[in-house]
Design an enzyme around this catalytic site. Structure first.
Site, PDB file in Angstrom:
ATOM      1  N   THR A 161       0.827  -1.211   0.000  1.00 49.15           N
ATOM      2  CA  THR A 161       0.000   0.000   0.000  1.00 49.15           C
ATOM      3  C   THR A 161       0.861   1.261   0.000  1.00 49.15           C
ATOM      4  OG1 THR A 161      -1.751  -1.163   1.208  1.00 49.15           O
ATOM      5  CG2 THR A 161      -1.812   1.239   1.251  1.00 49.15           C
ATOM      6  N   PHE A 165      -2.885  -7.903   4.108  1.00 44.86           N
ATOM      7  CA  PHE A 165      -1.468  -7.688   4.425  1.00 44.86           C
ATOM      8  C   PHE A 165      -0.933  -6.403   3.782  1.00 44.86           C
ATOM      9  CE2 PHE A 165      -2.041 -12.253   3.006  1.00 44.86           C
ATOM     10  CZ  PHE A 165      -2.665 -12.647   4.168  1.00 44.86           C
ATOM     11  N   CYS A 166      -1.781  -5.388   3.669  1.00 43.53           N
ATOM     12  CA  CYS A 166      -1.411  -4.114   3.039  1.00 43.53           C
ATOM     13  C   CYS A 166      -0.970  -4.320   1.591  1.00 43.53           C
ATOM     14  CB  CYS A 166      -0.324  -3.393   3.826  1.00 43.53           C
ATOM     15  SG  CYS A 166      -0.852  -2.812   5.443  1.00 43.53           S
ATOM     16  N   ASN A 167      -1.591  -5.262   0.912  1.00 41.46           N
ATOM     17  CA  ASN A 167      -1.303  -5.502  -0.503  1.00 41.46           C
ATOM     18  C   ASN A 167      -2.640  -5.669  -1.216  1.00 41.46           C
ATOM     19  OD1 ASN A 167      -0.537  -6.483  -3.060  1.00 41.46           O
ATOM     20  ND2 ASN A 167       1.322  -7.402  -2.214  1.00 41.46           N
TER      21      ASN A 167
END
Length: 858
Positions: A115, A378-380
């Site tokens: 992100t 997972f911030c993806n």
């Protein structure tokens, strides 16, 4: 070079009993690193590096040495500069904020990015650069832009933090820059390309060598490499590319001089010093020296990859009894080549009927087994978009439906919003693989139509303290005991206080104002009770996730009896059981009116099991709260007074408790010392709602407006003054039939027994009702206690692992939360939330008739 030399640094005590599988999030630091740095700090003299002193151990020298060791770690020699930042994210922001696109530019990034990279896009947009999101497929087929741009920035990860796929960091930069004949089509879009490679995920189990590299910018976080320290990262900048970062702001330590009345300044000639505004975190930086020394020249080996490969293979082969795959794996490779795949395994689980199992259900149960995994996206977001087949429109709809990054909304319309990730590191072992696989097969693999994976629930280790393993011959005897639904016998302390309170003249109101409710058309509750017919419709099957209660036509009512009443004067402490008690506009009188805090943090039973030792009692006649604990003298506190237990004027302060801004009064030094001694935690304070608020408790206005329990995000902050310290609702309710059903489930399916009386205390409900069918309370929309006290159901109680704290011993047990999750899905629902409707004052008593109204979907 010694193979797996780092394995010698494992601290067996630290990870004993824990299966740690979030090494991509943060590997655990080795004890030698922690011990070495601690000794260094204890015996070395450090000061602000901008301070000039005559000392051979200047802090500046340590920082310079750390820079050189980092360059050596990356085999970057003098081709790069090390700019210290607070994290890899801060390094990415620096590049995004300062990168010069020239008169026209382009920002291209891979879909599979963190992100923090997506956030860089907004700086490019503000500078009117062309934005393009690429996939590994479109990189090869992308049609060049109609016009050529001056400068382009291409960003991609060295390793996907979602799936573990490893990307080419040697040839790709050369291909994009046109240094190789096999160019990517999009490389023609710009005259000059600059490359940033996010190395954060890769470096936890691998090295990245930059000698002769065409990469211009490399952001890193050092805790991702060594596990320690946090709060320190760096941007490695190629010397020939540093000029593309156009810095405007300058802070302390970055200039040789600056004008005050005229606009001029002279930047530091050293690139690192020019970009590091203010005093660098020199204590954290000093730790990097030891981390680099322990790792440089060492062989991390392929063990983490081999463990991930083994996990991938075993999970891939897991099926239910009907052949349906248990695990849906998310990977671009088959784990045959460690140069293309890192030690990360991402997946979701499915039931035998093909339905997804939410990651929150896995999370809650894994916690009971001391297995630490990662959950969500997972911030993806890009990888989630790809692997979970979530369209842009669905992303927006998920947000509208309540999903937020990091919250527990794991399924929307049956589709997952995230996944489960297991990642291995240098301290991982074969036992970690076995623990994960056994956990999944034991609890989620369905065999012969059973929702449970194991047929040997009585195996050693499955029953924890205060649960006993039983055989089939005991089941009949235990079932007979459960059917009687006996409640705990009051203690002598309880009888003493109950006798005092029974002497008070507490009368039940003879009538209340007419009540209306939000059900179909506005219908009087009295009319519903008189015209509805009894419904025997069973609740939803317990093996399915709990569904939201419908709001259609009234189907019927059922009658039951109130069999027990509990209030919890001090939040998270033991219950105070009563036979009769006043109710008012905010709930049971004095329920959750006190709390124990440590600093600005409210202590909870889950985090501090010793709170169970405190047994509160309230004397309505003398208006005293008495706290009891074994081996301690009693502590008595006036309920409503301008002074504390010491006779000193109370101290009023504001604080956030359970997301609500409240005015609280400190109960004094004596109370603070007493609770601190009982729970063995120093500097605790006992606080209560302020006297002003307590004086208004009998106010007839009903101001409480609670959001639906199914919308947890709406419960985060309530800035209005609180009437009590409850988390979600004024009251909670459970039924003896549902409790007995749960006990029976634990006996028959888990081959364990947990005392039903002790189980009641774990659920911490206000009302216990007998005479209602199993799980019938989940269909109730309204209920009436006695002839005049009306309540509205706010939905089911979503339980957390707090119910696994044994209220007798403080030990954590796998039951009943394990069975609740298996029975009810990720919500682990048991009991319901209630809100009083039009209640000003009154009294509830054990034995009162409970009349309920049900509504089902139309």
């Amino acid at each position: 070079m010694e193979k797996n030399n780092l394995k010698k640094q494992k601290n067996a005590n630290k990870l004993s009993g824990i299966c740690y599988l979030d090494n991509a999030g943060a590997p655990q630091p080795s004890m030698p690193l922690l011990d070495t740095h601690l000794q260094f700090l204890k015996h070395s003299f450090l000061c602000n590096p901008h301070t000039s002193i005559e000392n051979d151990e200047l802090t500046f020298d340590y920082i310079s040495e750390a820079r050189q060791l980092i360059l050596k770690y990356f085999k970057a020699s003098d081709e790069y500069k090390v700019i210290f930042t607070s994290s890899a994210t801060a390094a990415m922001r620096m590049v995004g904020e300062l990168f010069d696109y020239g008169s026209s530019g382009a920002f291209y990034y891979l879909e599979d990015n963190h992100t923090s990279v997506i956030g860089m896009r907004e700086y490019a947009r503000a500078r009117h650069a062309r934005i393009c999101c690429l996939t590994t497929d479109t990189m090869l087929t992308f049609t060049a832009a109609p016009s050529k741009y001056d400068t382009g920035l291409f960003v991609y990860p060295a390793q996907s933090n979602f799936s573990g796929r490893r990307y080419n960091t040697t040839d790709w930069p050369r291909q994009v820059k046109g240094h190789m004949t096999n160019k990517f089509p999009f490389s023609k879009d710009c005259r000059d390309w600059y490359i940033m490679v996010d190395a954060a995920s890769l470096l936890s189990t691998s090295f990245m060598h930059l000698d002769g590299s065409s990469i211009d910018f490399v952001p890193v976080s050092f805790y991702k490499i060594f596990g320690y320290p946090t709060g320190i990262g760096a941007l490695l900048v190629k010397n020939t590319s540093a000029h593309k970062l156009k810095k405007v702001y300058f802070g302390g330590g970055t200039v040789e001089g600056a004008g005050i009345h005229e606009f001029f300044h002279y930047p530091k000639s050293d690139t690192s010093e020019w970009f590091e505004d203010g005093t660098p975190p020199y204590q954290q930086i000093s730790a990097l020296k030891f981390g680099c020394q322990m790792y440089v020249g060492k062989d991390i080996g392929t063990k983490p990859f081999q463990l991930a490969k083994q996990t991938y293979g075993e999970l891939k082969g897991l099926t239910h009894y009907n052949g349906t795959k248990l695990v849906e794996l998310y990977s671009d490779t088959d784990f045959t080549d460690s140069s293309q795949q890192g030690p990360i395994v991402a997946f979701n689980l499915k039931r035998a009927n093909g339905q997804y199992i939410g990651f929150n259900e896995v999370k809650q149960l894994a916690g009971l087994y001391q297995i630490i995994l990662r959950y969500g996206c997972f911030c993806n977001i890009g990888a989630c978009h790809k692997f979970l087949d979530i369209s842009t429109q669905q992303l927006k709809q998920n947000y509208t439906s309540g999903h937020r990054c990091g919250n527990s909304v794991d399924l929307i319309d049956g589709r997952p919003t995230g996944a489960v990730r297991a990642s291995f590191g240098v301290l991982s072992t074969d036992r970690d693989v076995a623990s994960l696989v056994n956990f999944l097969t034991d609890l989620f693999q369905e065999k012969n139509g059973s929702t449970l994976g194991s047929s040997e629930r009585g195996a050693e280790g499955n029953c924890l303290p205060n649960t006993i393993s039983i055989d089939s011959e005991m089941i009949k005897e235990v079932e007979e005991r459960l059917s009687k639904a006996r409640l705990s016998t009051p203690t002598n302390d309880f009888e003493e206080f109950q006798l005092k309170n029974s002497k008070l003249n507490i009368s039940t109101p003879t009538s209340t104002s007419p009540v209306t409710c939000e059900l179909d058309d506005t219908i009087s509750l009295d009319r519903q009770l008189s015209t509805s017919t009894v419904s025997q419709s069973p609740p939803p099957p317990s093996s399915s996730p709990v569904k939201a209660r419908g709001s259609g036509d009234v189907q019927g009512r059922s009658e039951a009896r109130l069999s027990a009443i509990y209030l919890y004067p001090v939040k998270s402490c033991s219950a105070f059981q009563v036979n009769s008690w006043p109710v008012c506009s905010f709930g049971l009188l004095y329920d959750r009116m006190w709390a124990i805090v440590h600093g600005n943090r409210v202590l909870s039973l889950k985090g501090c099991p010793d709170l169970r030792k405190i047994r509160p009692f309230i004397d309505l006649e003398t208006k005293q709260l008495t706290l009891k604990a074994e081996s301690f003298d009693d502590l008595s506190i006036p309920i409503q007074s301008g002074t504390d237990a010491d006779g000193v004027d109370v101290k009023i302060c504001s604080m956030k408790i359970c997301g609500k801004l409240v005015q609280t009064a400190d109960c004094g030094t004596a109370a603070a010392e007493w609770v601190s001694d009982v729970i063995g935690n120093t500097d605790c304070r006992l606080v209560t709602l302020s006297g002003v608020q307590q004086e208004s408790l009998d106010d007839s206005s009903t101001t409480e407006s609670l959001p639906p329990v199914s919308s947890p995000e709406q419960n985060l902050v309530n800035e209005s003054p609180a009437r009590s310290l409850v988390n979600d609702s004024q009251y909670t309710l459970i039924s003896t039939a549902s409790l007995n059903s749960l006990c029976k489930y634990i006996i028959e399916q888990m081959n364990c027994y947990i005392d039903e009386n002790e189980l009641i205390t774990r659920f911490r409900s206000n009302f216990v009702v007998s005479g209602a069918p199993t799980d019938a309370e989940e269909l109730w929309t309204f209920m009436q206690i006695g002839d005049s006290l009306n309540f509205k159901s706010l939905g089911v109680c979503e339980r957390c692992s707090t119910v696994s704290v044994d209220t007798s011993s403080g030990a954590r047990t796998k039951e009943p939360f394990r069975s609740l999750s298996l029975k009810r899905g990720s919500k682990a629902a048991f009991g319901i939330h209630l809100k009083g409707v039009g209640i000003v004052d009154g009294v509830v008593s054990v034995g009162m008739k409970v009349t309920t109204v049900c509504a089902t979907d139309t």
